[in-house]
Scaffold this active site. Structure first.
Site, PDB file in Angstrom:
ATOM      1  N   ASP A 162      29.789  21.061  33.279  1.00  0.00           N
ATOM      2  CA  ASP A 162      29.920  22.393  32.672  1.00  0.00           C
ATOM      3  C   ASP A 162      29.696  22.365  31.158  1.00  0.00           C
ATOM      4  O   ASP A 162      30.170  23.256  30.439  1.00  0.00           O
ATOM      5  CB  ASP A 162      31.291  23.029  32.993  1.00  0.00           C
ATOM      6  CG  ASP A 162      31.490  23.233  34.489  1.00  0.00           C
ATOM      7  OD1 ASP A 162      30.512  23.581  35.170  1.00  0.00           O
ATOM      8  OD2 ASP A 162      32.617  23.032  34.972  1.00  0.00           O
TER       9      ASP A 162
ATOM     10  N   HIS B 119      29.123  29.050  36.903  1.00  0.00           N
ATOM     11  CA  HIS B 119      30.525  28.611  36.905  1.00  0.00           C
ATOM     12  C   HIS B 119      31.426  29.849  36.865  1.00  0.00           C
ATOM     13  O   HIS B 119      31.191  30.752  36.048  1.00  0.00           O
ATOM     14  CB  HIS B 119      30.804  27.710  35.687  1.00  0.00           C
ATOM     15  CG  HIS B 119      32.212  27.213  35.678  1.00  0.00           C
ATOM     16  ND1 HIS B 119      32.641  26.224  36.536  1.00  0.00           N
ATOM     17  CD2 HIS B 119      33.295  27.601  34.969  1.00  0.00           C
ATOM     18  CE1 HIS B 119      33.935  26.027  36.338  1.00  0.00           C
ATOM     19  NE2 HIS B 119      34.354  26.832  35.399  1.00  0.00           N
TER      20      HIS B 119
HETATM   21  C1  GAR Z   1      31.170  30.473  43.312  1.00  0.00           C
HETATM   22  O1  GAR Z   1      32.267  31.186  42.808  1.00  0.00           O
HETATM   23  C2  GAR Z   1      30.636  29.529  42.258  1.00  0.00           C
HETATM   24  O2  GAR Z   1      30.681  30.045  40.960  1.00  0.00           O
HETATM   25  C3  GAR Z   1      31.575  28.374  42.400  1.00  0.00           C
HETATM   26  O3  GAR Z   1      31.818  28.269  43.781  1.00  0.00           O
HETATM   27  C4  GAR Z   1      31.603  29.526  44.424  1.00  0.00           C
HETATM   28  C5  GAR Z   1      30.550  29.347  45.480  1.00  0.00           C
HETATM   29  O4  GAR Z   1      30.391  30.510  46.252  1.00  0.00           O
HETATM   30  N1  GAR Z   1      31.010  27.182  41.826  1.00  0.00           N
HETATM   31  C6  GAR Z   1      31.724  26.241  41.234  1.00  0.00           C
HETATM   32  O5  GAR Z   1      32.931  26.281  41.125  1.00  0.00           O
HETATM   33  C7  GAR Z   1      30.912  25.086  40.676  1.00  0.00           C
HETATM   34  N2  GAR Z   1      31.658  24.374  39.696  1.00  0.00           N
HETATM   35  P1  GAR Z   1      29.059  30.770  47.111  1.00  0.00           P
HETATM   36  O6  GAR Z   1      28.791  29.541  47.970  1.00  0.00           O
HETATM   37  O7  GAR Z   1      29.427  31.962  47.953  1.00  0.00           O
HETATM   38  O8  GAR Z   1      27.923  31.065  46.170  1.00  0.00           O
END
Ligand code: GAR
Length: 194
Positions: free
Chosen positions: A149, A108
């Site tokens: 979360d 997260h």
């Molecule tokens: C990341 O920042 C992750 O922490 C967030 O989405 C992004 C995905 O990036 N996840 C959430 O917000 C889940 N609640 P990625 O596809 O490049 O890994």
């Protein structure tokens, strides 16, 4: 060696960090043998294919009520021990999380319990942090239970907020300085202790 499945929805930079960590030996107690995306257009699917990892799509929109059953089926067929939610933008039901209790981890992009729970995902998290005016944010890796979360924290890392940050700039810094580091380390820890 634990079988690891990574669930994704978008760009997959966290998936890439895990693939790189496996190649460099940071992850040595498990092997990623499955990637599942709920989004057929996710670039993460390309990253999986480029790394020679089996990649499946479970399209939530098309599958509707059977979405989680299909996920469970794919995970069981591939003998998954540990599930990583790496930018997976679907909330999983209690039925799913209890089926894999203590075997699902999530990254997260904030320091839980700040800026987390329903509605706090992706860029929205960073927008909220900037709007609040906090000076420090970061990332958290935690076990996944029925509370969004809300599961036990495994690792956290703080990241400084700088003058002039936009949500996009902050998102990138949180990924580079925190997410891409603590997600592989947490996964290795979980696999080695299981
Ligand atoms: C990341 O920042 C992750 O922490 C967030 O989405 C992004 C995905 O990036 N996840 C959430 O917000 C889940 N609640 P990625 O596809 O490049 O890994």
């Amino acid at each position: 060696m634990k079988n690891i499945a990574v669930l994704v929805s978008g760009g997959g930079t966290n998936l890439q960090a895990l693939i790189d960590a496996e190649n460099s030996g940071i992850i040595k107690s498990g092997k990623i043998n499955l990637v599942i995306s709920n989004n057929p257009d996710a670039y993460a699917l390309e990253r999986a294919k480029n790394a020679g990892i089996k990649a499946l799509v479970c399209n939530k929109k098309e599958l509707g009520a059977s979405f989680e059953d299909e996920l469970i089926k794919a995970l069981e067929e591939n003998k998954t021990d540990v599930i990583v939610l790496a930018g997976f933008m679907c909330i999983l039901s209690e039925k799913f999380t209890s089926h894999f209790a203590n075997r699902i981890i999530n990254v997260h992009p904030a320091l839980i319990p700040s800026f987390c729970g329903k509605g706090f995902y992706g860029l929205h998290v960073h927008e909220a942090a900037l709007e609040y005016g906090v000076k420090v944010t970061g990332a958290t890796v935690h076990f996944v239970n029925e509370i969004p979360d809300g599961g036990k924290i495994i690792m956290q890392k703080a990241v400084e907020i700088k003058a002039g940050d936009t949500p996009e700039i902050l998102q990138r810094r949180v990924m580079e300085e925190a997410e891409w580091k603590i997600l592989p380390l947490s996964l290795e820890k979980v696999c080695s202790e299981m």
